[in-house]
Design an enzyme around this catalytic site. Structure first.
Site, PDB file in Angstrom:
ATOM      1  N   ASP A  66       0.827  -1.213   0.000  1.00 60.83           N
ATOM      2  CA  ASP A  66       0.000   0.000   0.000  1.00 60.83           C
ATOM      3  C   ASP A  66       0.859   1.260   0.000  1.00 60.83           C
ATOM      4  OD1 ASP A  66      -2.126  -1.687   0.174  1.00 60.83           O
ATOM      5  OD2 ASP A  66      -3.098  -0.622   1.824  1.00 60.83           O
ATOM      6  N   HIS A 213       3.508  -2.394   4.046  1.00 63.38           N
ATOM      7  CA  HIS A 213       3.814  -1.023   3.652  1.00 63.38           C
ATOM      8  C   HIS A 213       5.331  -0.932   3.517  1.00 63.38           C
ATOM      9  CE1 HIS A 213      -0.170  -0.689   5.419  1.00 63.38           C
ATOM     10  NE2 HIS A 213      -0.320   0.464   4.802  1.00 63.38           N
TER      11      HIS A 213
HETATM   12 ZN   LIG Z   1      -2.606   3.328   2.764  1.00 60.35          ZN
END
Ligand SMILES: [Zn+2]
Length: 252
Positions: A66, A213
């Protein structure tokens, strides 16, 4: 006969009103808690389709990243995926995709899937349909401007949605993608590459969607864990696919 209730009513004339107000507050609070849990649910939304994993007997898994893309880390991540020869799905922020168009092109050129993660990464819980349209469509445009031609899946920031966003997505026949393996959601795990790897290896099942992430400075532990996560899952017999390909493998 027990006269207590009557006596109580006479002595406390406001009791009934207070009880009604309290009951109403409890109902409203219950409703708010219900809506709040729906807004953060990984596997349920009020309208349209949501996928957090896929039922399958095959040992397949989708790795998803993400945010970003950032010039600092995109190429490092692409190099790891290239070396390990696995595809991934990148949910990109429209604004950053516009700024870092070369990185979007590099992700697409390497054969990975690109998804939409809104334009400005807001909490979309209270967003109405027009806000949803703006966030989604500007991001689609940025992804297309980089030359990406595949389907564009959607993932809401923080996985949060309630009315407006799912309604908009349902009307446009778009699927919300969440995840079922999230090592970074635990503070004691998120900063330790070994714990991240162990968590992913323990929690991943056939059809799982892993969220990581890796695009910002603060996520050194996730970047360090990545090659070990891939190796460990491969050793356990898992094959990596994009989220779109994972959905095609759903058991019917
Ligand atoms: Zn995000």
């Amino acid at each position: 006969m027990d006269q207590t209730p009557d006596r109580a009513r006479k002595r406390f004339p406001w009791l009934r009103t207070i009880l009604i107000v309290l009951a109403t507050l409890i109902v409203v609070l219950g409703l708010l808690i219900g809506l709040w849990s729906i807004s953060r649910s990984r596997d349920y939304q009020l309208f349209g389709k949501l996928v957090n994993r896929v039922e399958t007997d095959e040992k397949v898994v989708a790795l998803t990243f993400d945010d970003g893309p950032t010039p600092e880390f995109t190429h490092q991540i692409l190099a790891v995926l290239h070396e390990k020869d696995v595809p991934a799905t990148f949910f990109l922020i429209g604004k950053e995709a516009e700024t870092n168009i070369a990185e979007v092109r590099a992700i697409a050129a390497a054969g990975h899937e690109i998804g939409n993660h809104t334009y400005t990464h807001p909490d979309m819980t209270l967003a109405d349909e027009s806000k949803a349209a703006e966030e989604v469509e500007k991001t689609d445009a940025a992804i297309r401007a980089a030359g990406y031609q595949g389907d564009i899946l959607f993932r809401p920031p923080f996985g949060k949605k309630l009315f407006g966003l799912p309604l908009y997505l349902a009307k446009h026949d778009r699927t919300t993608i969440t995840w079922d393996v999230e090592p970074e959601s635990y503070d004691d795990i998120a900063t330790d590459p070994q714990k991240i790897t162990a968590h992913v290896l323990e929690k991943t099942k056939p059809g799982s969607i892993i969220i990581l992430h890796v695009m910002y400075d603060s996520r050194e532990a996730s970047r360090e864990a990545l090659p070990h996560v891939i190796d460990g899952l491969k050793q356990r017999g898992f094959r990596f696919v994009t989220v779109s390909d994972l959905m095609k493998l759903r058991k019917t």
